[in-house]
Design an enzyme around this catalytic site. Sequence first.
Site, short mmCIF file in Angstrom:
data_model
loop_
_atom_site.label_atom_id
_atom_site.label_comp_id
_atom_site.label_asym_id
_atom_site.label_seq_id
_atom_site.Cartn_x
_atom_site.Cartn_y
_atom_site.Cartn_z
N LYS A 115 2.73 -0.29 11.06
CA LYS A 115 2.93 1.02 10.44
C LYS A 115 2.36 2.13 11.32
O LYS A 115 2.95 3.20 11.45
CB LYS A 115 2.25 1.02 9.06
CG LYS A 115 2.69 2.14 8.14
CD LYS A 115 1.93 2.08 6.82
CE LYS A 115 2.19 0.80 6.08
NZ LYS A 115 1.45 0.74 4.79
N GLU B 25 0.86 -1.18 0.00
CA GLU B 25 0.00 0.00 0.00
C GLU B 25 0.90 1.23 0.00
O GLU B 25 1.81 1.32 0.84
CB GLU B 25 -0.89 -0.01 1.24
CG GLU B 25 -1.88 1.14 1.29
CD GLU B 25 -2.70 1.14 2.57
OE1 GLU B 25 -3.72 1.85 2.61
OE2 GLU B 25 -2.31 0.44 3.53
N ARG C 84 4.86 -15.07 9.01
CA ARG C 84 5.26 -13.67 9.16
C ARG C 84 6.57 -13.60 9.96
O ARG C 84 6.84 -14.43 10.81
CB ARG C 84 4.15 -12.90 9.89
CG ARG C 84 4.48 -11.43 10.12
CD ARG C 84 3.29 -10.70 10.72
NE ARG C 84 3.66 -9.37 11.12
CZ ARG C 84 2.79 -8.41 11.44
NH1 ARG C 84 1.51 -8.68 11.40
NH2 ARG C 84 3.20 -7.21 11.80
#
Length: 727
Positions: free
Chosen positions: A452, A222, A442
């Site tokens: 973030k 993104e 992950r």
Amino acid sequence: MSGLKLIVASKASPFSYGVLAVAAQVNAVKKGSVEIEIRDGKNLEGASKPAASITYNGEIYETTNAIARLLARLNPEAGLYNPEDPISSTLIDQWLDFAESKLSSTDFKALDATYKELNKYLTLRSYIVGYQATIADFVIWGTLRASPVFARIVKTKPESLGAYLVRWFEYISSLSSAEYALTAVQKAEKNNKGSKVADQGKFEIGLTDAMMGKVCTRFPPEPSGYLHIGHAKAALLNQYFADTYKGKLIIRFDDTNPSKEKTEYEDSIKEDLALIGVDSSVVSHTSDFFDQMYELALKLIKDGKAFCDDTEQMTMREERTARIPSKCRDNSVEENLRRFAEMAKGSEEGLKNCLRAKIDYNSPNGTMRDPVIYRCNLTPHHYTGDKWKVYPTYDFACPIVDSLEGVSHALRTNEYRDRNVQYDWMLEALGLRKVTIWDFGRINFVYTLLSKRKLQWFVDQGLVTGWDDPRFPTVRGIRRRGMTIEALKQYILMQGASQNTLLLEWDKLWALNRKIIDPIAPRYVAVLKEGAVVCNVQGATAEVKEHPVHKKNAELGTKKTHYGPKIYLDQEDAKSLEDGEEVTLMDWGNVFVRKIVKDAQGNVTSVDLELHLAGDFKKTKKKLTWLTVDEDATDCVLVDYDYLITKKKVEEGDEVKDLVTPESEFKYAAIADGNIRDLKKGDIFQFERKGYFILDAPATATEPAHFIRIPDGKAATMASKADVSKK
């Protein structure tokens, strides 16, 4: 079941590391191509008592080179040997002969010359032939690994082998196929099998339904922030499989939320990808498909598979949790189309609605309980402007764009695993081409935040200098702190496609980085300014000499070392001295300690030394770094860091503000030798006995140069200085 079976004697000497690595690499590309059996014993049955053998079409192959060639030729997609390329195949054959004839010798003198020949050849090469690992790399590596002579030298005097040979050997050793070869016997014994230990390397899983030349992966960040080490793993895995299967990698910007996204972030993400060696030449945007997705949303409504819902957000969340159907769930197709048109206009009524997929409100899987697939947003989009007032959610857009764009395998972390069935539902409901989902664990690190939102909080609070702060886990942050591209790539690929979500220590990553920079980092000297002791050296005269900038790598050139009757010592070193003892000044010689003067607090204020250049440095216990007191001495600042947070593992409910390390940046004024004036921003080197550093900010008219200390992976330097649980 594969048609090839490789049998290896577990106690053979030399052991067949090379053929095991080749077989593992083949299995990494094409799962199950080679069945591997580790058989207990010093050799296998047969007249030649081989260490390994493989049978194909009734023929038995028993030498390392024959087995390696057979496996590579039967599996060309592995890219290990291409007989149709006469140049590369001839070169590979020559190096296989080299391994068999020269590296298998037990004559130490002959081997010494052979190692020097190999080191010189590898000066500007990462691989033996071409630009990727071939059977030449694995066979030569395996021969060296099995050699007791090489093993002894690489452990005790690696510098005598040459920096380039050692670098190449350590790199090949870090590859998952080589790691498999190194651990295959132990795993076989541990599992009590003695057979069938194939597919145990980290990348020996292979992609489901993958075809050579037809694999297409995508990395969909993104454009609302900077890449961190978790993103780096995803990007590198996608590139790895695209390269392995000779396919394509698409960098797709998931720009479906105009409230967060900016064009500047796209540029920074491309720069970050370049920093880790990921190609971003093929770029697309989810917004490229807004028109198609809008039409597909209309199709879902017309097919009775989606409905508009004006339920208040909190109520909707409660209803989904309680598995209660929405009051709008059974509205007519006509009513849903009308409401969706209002949403598209961004009208007052439209803003109250969202579009939800009509799947199963009572599903035990929460992601299937009529998820939102479109919502209103009046913020202009950074590409499409104010054309759209409605935007698809990630859950709706991702499978659609994957299918339309030709993605064959969607790689994503297994935290999305519950959403996989939803992903498949979207494609089936819309009649689109199926995409294979392939998930992996992950990556998380101790004392580290990868959220973030939480990282943005540190930026907003002014607790860091920006997204490239050396304490941040962003690609820019760790690069600024001295992480090399090669170390980061090796580490990520060593983690491989594990399904486990592990809390990793930073030590192995930084230790790997140290191995890469140590052979090529020039050596300089610095003394801490605070408490620096001026010593008088009897018998010394002012002069300047040339010395190698790296004693084990002459190719790095030389440096100027100033000598004189007065030198600086670190206070800590001066305090360790005893009257009358003999110590060594590095790159100079031995001296006797004749007089030590201390103040009332016990700090050393001056020392008198007497040169004794005839002394034997091998007999002294203390080897000290020093710096001549003259115009060559240059001011600088050494910067070190602690973790940003004080808790090893952040848990749900923890408030970040309560975990902030009170002090995580430490600056020390220092004096260094004048050679540092020639360094450029980003140069990596070692201040002897102080560690590795990277030039972060060159000197200006008003500020001395700032050097950031690079973590070395050792336990003492990697421990949190502020974690109260450790005290």
